[in-house]
Scaffold this motif. Sequence first.
Motif, PDB file in Angstrom:
ATOM      1  N   ASP A  76      -3.459  -2.940  17.333  1.00 29.84           N
ATOM      2  CA  ASP A  76      -4.715  -2.706  16.911  1.00 29.84           C
ATOM      3  C   ASP A  76      -4.413  -2.471  14.948  1.00 29.84           C
ATOM      4  O   ASP A  76      -5.552  -2.733  14.356  1.00 29.84           O
ATOM      5  CB  ASP A  76      -5.061  -1.242  17.205  1.00 29.84           C
ATOM      6  CG  ASP A  76      -5.363  -1.174  18.546  1.00 29.84           C
ATOM      7  OD1 ASP A  76      -6.173  -2.171  18.906  1.00 29.84           O
ATOM      8  OD2 ASP A  76      -5.372  -0.101  19.213  1.00 29.84           O
ATOM      9  N   TYR A  77      -3.328  -2.303  14.662  1.00 28.85           N
ATOM     10  CA  TYR A  77      -3.012  -2.004  13.214  1.00 28.85           C
ATOM     11  C   TYR A  77      -1.604  -2.461  13.114  1.00 28.85           C
ATOM     12  O   TYR A  77      -0.675  -2.060  13.944  1.00 28.85           O
ATOM     13  CB  TYR A  77      -3.022  -0.826  12.849  1.00 28.85           C
ATOM     14  CG  TYR A  77      -3.294  -0.360  11.316  1.00 28.85           C
ATOM     15  CD1 TYR A  77      -4.775  -0.686  10.719  1.00 28.85           C
ATOM     16  CD2 TYR A  77      -2.434  -0.089  10.548  1.00 28.85           C
ATOM     17  CE1 TYR A  77      -4.914  -0.446   9.651  1.00 28.85           C
ATOM     18  CE2 TYR A  77      -2.502  -0.033   9.171  1.00 28.85           C
ATOM     19  CZ  TYR A  77      -3.937  -0.122   8.756  1.00 28.85           C
ATOM     20  OH  TYR A  77      -4.087   0.103   7.369  1.00 28.85           O
ATOM     21  N   VAL A  78      -1.173  -3.067  11.806  1.00 29.63           N
ATOM     22  CA  VAL A  78      -0.119  -3.585  11.606  1.00 29.63           C
ATOM     23  C   VAL A  78       0.212  -3.464  10.009  1.00 29.63           C
ATOM     24  O   VAL A  78      -0.564  -4.030   9.172  1.00 29.63           O
ATOM     25  CB  VAL A  78       0.310  -5.084  11.810  1.00 29.63           C
ATOM     26  CG1 VAL A  78       1.514  -5.691  11.264  1.00 29.63           C
ATOM     27  CG2 VAL A  78       0.020  -5.602  13.404  1.00 29.63           C
ATOM     28  N   SER A 118      -7.793  -8.895   9.720  1.00 39.03           N
ATOM     29  CA  SER A 118      -8.365  -7.566   9.617  1.00 39.03           C
ATOM     30  C   SER A 118      -7.354  -6.350  10.133  1.00 39.03           C
ATOM     31  O   SER A 118      -7.778  -5.304   9.592  1.00 39.03           O
ATOM     32  CB  SER A 118      -9.820  -7.550  10.399  1.00 39.03           C
ATOM     33  OG  SER A 118      -9.568  -7.549  11.655  1.00 39.03           O
ATOM     34  N   GLN A 119      -6.618  -6.514  11.141  1.00 42.48           N
ATOM     35  CA  GLN A 119      -5.720  -5.504  11.578  1.00 42.48           C
ATOM     36  C   GLN A 119      -4.645  -5.472  10.686  1.00 42.48           C
ATOM     37  O   GLN A 119      -3.753  -4.256  10.878  1.00 42.48           O
ATOM     38  CB  GLN A 119      -5.216  -5.719  13.073  1.00 42.48           C
ATOM     39  CG  GLN A 119      -6.401  -6.187  14.058  1.00 42.48           C
ATOM     40  CD  GLN A 119      -6.753  -7.586  14.029  1.00 42.48           C
ATOM     41  OE1 GLN A 119      -6.556  -8.320  13.224  1.00 42.48           O
ATOM     42  NE2 GLN A 119      -7.070  -8.220  15.199  1.00 42.48           N
ATOM     43  N   VAL A 120      -4.447  -6.245   9.579  1.00 43.76           N
ATOM     44  CA  VAL A 120      -3.137  -6.050   8.933  1.00 43.76           C
ATOM     45  C   VAL A 120      -3.523  -5.329   7.311  1.00 43.76           C
ATOM     46  O   VAL A 120      -4.261  -5.502   6.781  1.00 43.76           O
ATOM     47  CB  VAL A 120      -2.480  -7.496   8.708  1.00 43.76           C
ATOM     48  CG1 VAL A 120      -1.379  -7.528   7.840  1.00 43.76           C
ATOM     49  CG2 VAL A 120      -2.353  -8.059  10.101  1.00 43.76           C
ATOM     50  N   THR A 121      -2.526  -4.587   7.031  1.00 45.68           N
ATOM     51  CA  THR A 121      -2.424  -4.048   5.761  1.00 45.68           C
ATOM     52  C   THR A 121      -0.997  -4.529   5.086  1.00 45.68           C
ATOM     53  O   THR A 121      -0.071  -4.024   5.705  1.00 45.68           O
ATOM     54  CB  THR A 121      -2.566  -2.429   5.678  1.00 45.68           C
ATOM     55  OG1 THR A 121      -3.890  -2.104   6.055  1.00 45.68           O
ATOM     56  CG2 THR A 121      -2.454  -1.952   4.169  1.00 45.68           C
ATOM     57  N   VAL A 122      -1.196  -5.034   3.972  1.00 48.56           N
ATOM     58  CA  VAL A 122       0.188  -5.469   3.401  1.00 48.56           C
ATOM     59  C   VAL A 122       0.626  -4.261   2.501  1.00 48.56           C
ATOM     60  O   VAL A 122      -0.285  -3.650   2.001  1.00 48.56           O
ATOM     61  CB  VAL A 122       0.005  -6.604   2.571  1.00 48.56           C
ATOM     62  CG1 VAL A 122       1.217  -6.978   1.890  1.00 48.56           C
ATOM     63  CG2 VAL A 122      -0.396  -8.051   3.566  1.00 48.56           C
ATOM     64  N   GLY A 140       5.195   8.324  10.102  1.00 42.85           N
ATOM     65  CA  GLY A 140       4.643   9.434  11.323  1.00 42.85           C
ATOM     66  C   GLY A 140       3.805   8.542  12.232  1.00 42.85           C
ATOM     67  O   GLY A 140       3.131   9.173  13.198  1.00 42.85           O
ATOM     68  N   LYS A 141       3.243   7.559  11.619  1.00 40.15           N
ATOM     69  CA  LYS A 141       2.359   6.439  12.481  1.00 40.15           C
ATOM     70  C   LYS A 141       2.896   5.234  12.933  1.00 40.15           C
ATOM     71  O   LYS A 141       2.048   4.627  13.768  1.00 40.15           O
ATOM     72  CB  LYS A 141       1.192   6.223  11.384  1.00 40.15           C
ATOM     73  CG  LYS A 141       0.403   7.501  10.740  1.00 40.15           C
ATOM     74  CD  LYS A 141      -0.404   6.854   9.678  1.00 40.15           C
ATOM     75  CE  LYS A 141      -0.888   8.002   8.930  1.00 40.15           C
ATOM     76  NZ  LYS A 141      -1.828   7.396   7.605  1.00 40.15           N
ATOM     77  N   VAL A 142       4.143   5.185  12.683  1.00 37.37           N
ATOM     78  CA  VAL A 142       4.756   3.686  13.214  1.00 37.37           C
ATOM     79  C   VAL A 142       5.116   3.988  14.901  1.00 37.37           C
ATOM     80  O   VAL A 142       5.874   4.747  15.201  1.00 37.37           O
ATOM     81  CB  VAL A 142       5.904   3.455  12.455  1.00 37.37           C
ATOM     82  CG1 VAL A 142       6.494   2.223  12.943  1.00 37.37           C
ATOM     83  CG2 VAL A 142       5.319   3.243  10.853  1.00 37.37           C
TER      84      VAL A 142
END
Length: 175
Positions: A21-23, A44-48, A68-70
């Motif tokens: 969902d999120y990377v 869209s699921q990626v934040t650099v 804490g979210k990884v």
Amino acid sequence: TDAKSSVGAAIVEALIEAGADYVWAGAAEPWKMSPHLERIRQLSQVTVVPLDVTEESSVHKLAGNIGGKVDILINTAEYHRVGNLAHSQGAETARAEMETNYFGLLRLAQSFGPALRSRAADGQSSATAWVNLLSIYALSNFPAHSTFSASKAAAYSLSQSLRAAMQPSGIRVIN
């Protein structure tokens, strides 16, 4: 940890394809152009995020922001230059390889390890794994890559210690 590389970008894409969902995709100097980084920025699921494993403050700051979210940490950071011990730039190359390949892993373990271990008991959304992309040269030195082999052997040894530290929490360390 290195979304600017072809391997790092391919892993990000594989995670998305597998349903992530999120990377967060780490990149040292994310303002520098990289075709791989530009490609994954479109997902869209990626934040650099800025991450330079050779800088303790960079690793520590990122761990404080997202640690804490990884759920899964994948370490693909690598510095590699061809050269043997007789190479004229051997010591400088060896130092740079150790700085990224060994000390970078150490910085990640010290900064992200506590957060992953504490998340391991979170039930459905618990942290599950730490993955280190190493090299066969960690197990068998190849003379044309002698200092790289030594840095990867050091990282392999460190990751064995990381595995022992993470095992009681249920986090798998995979090399």
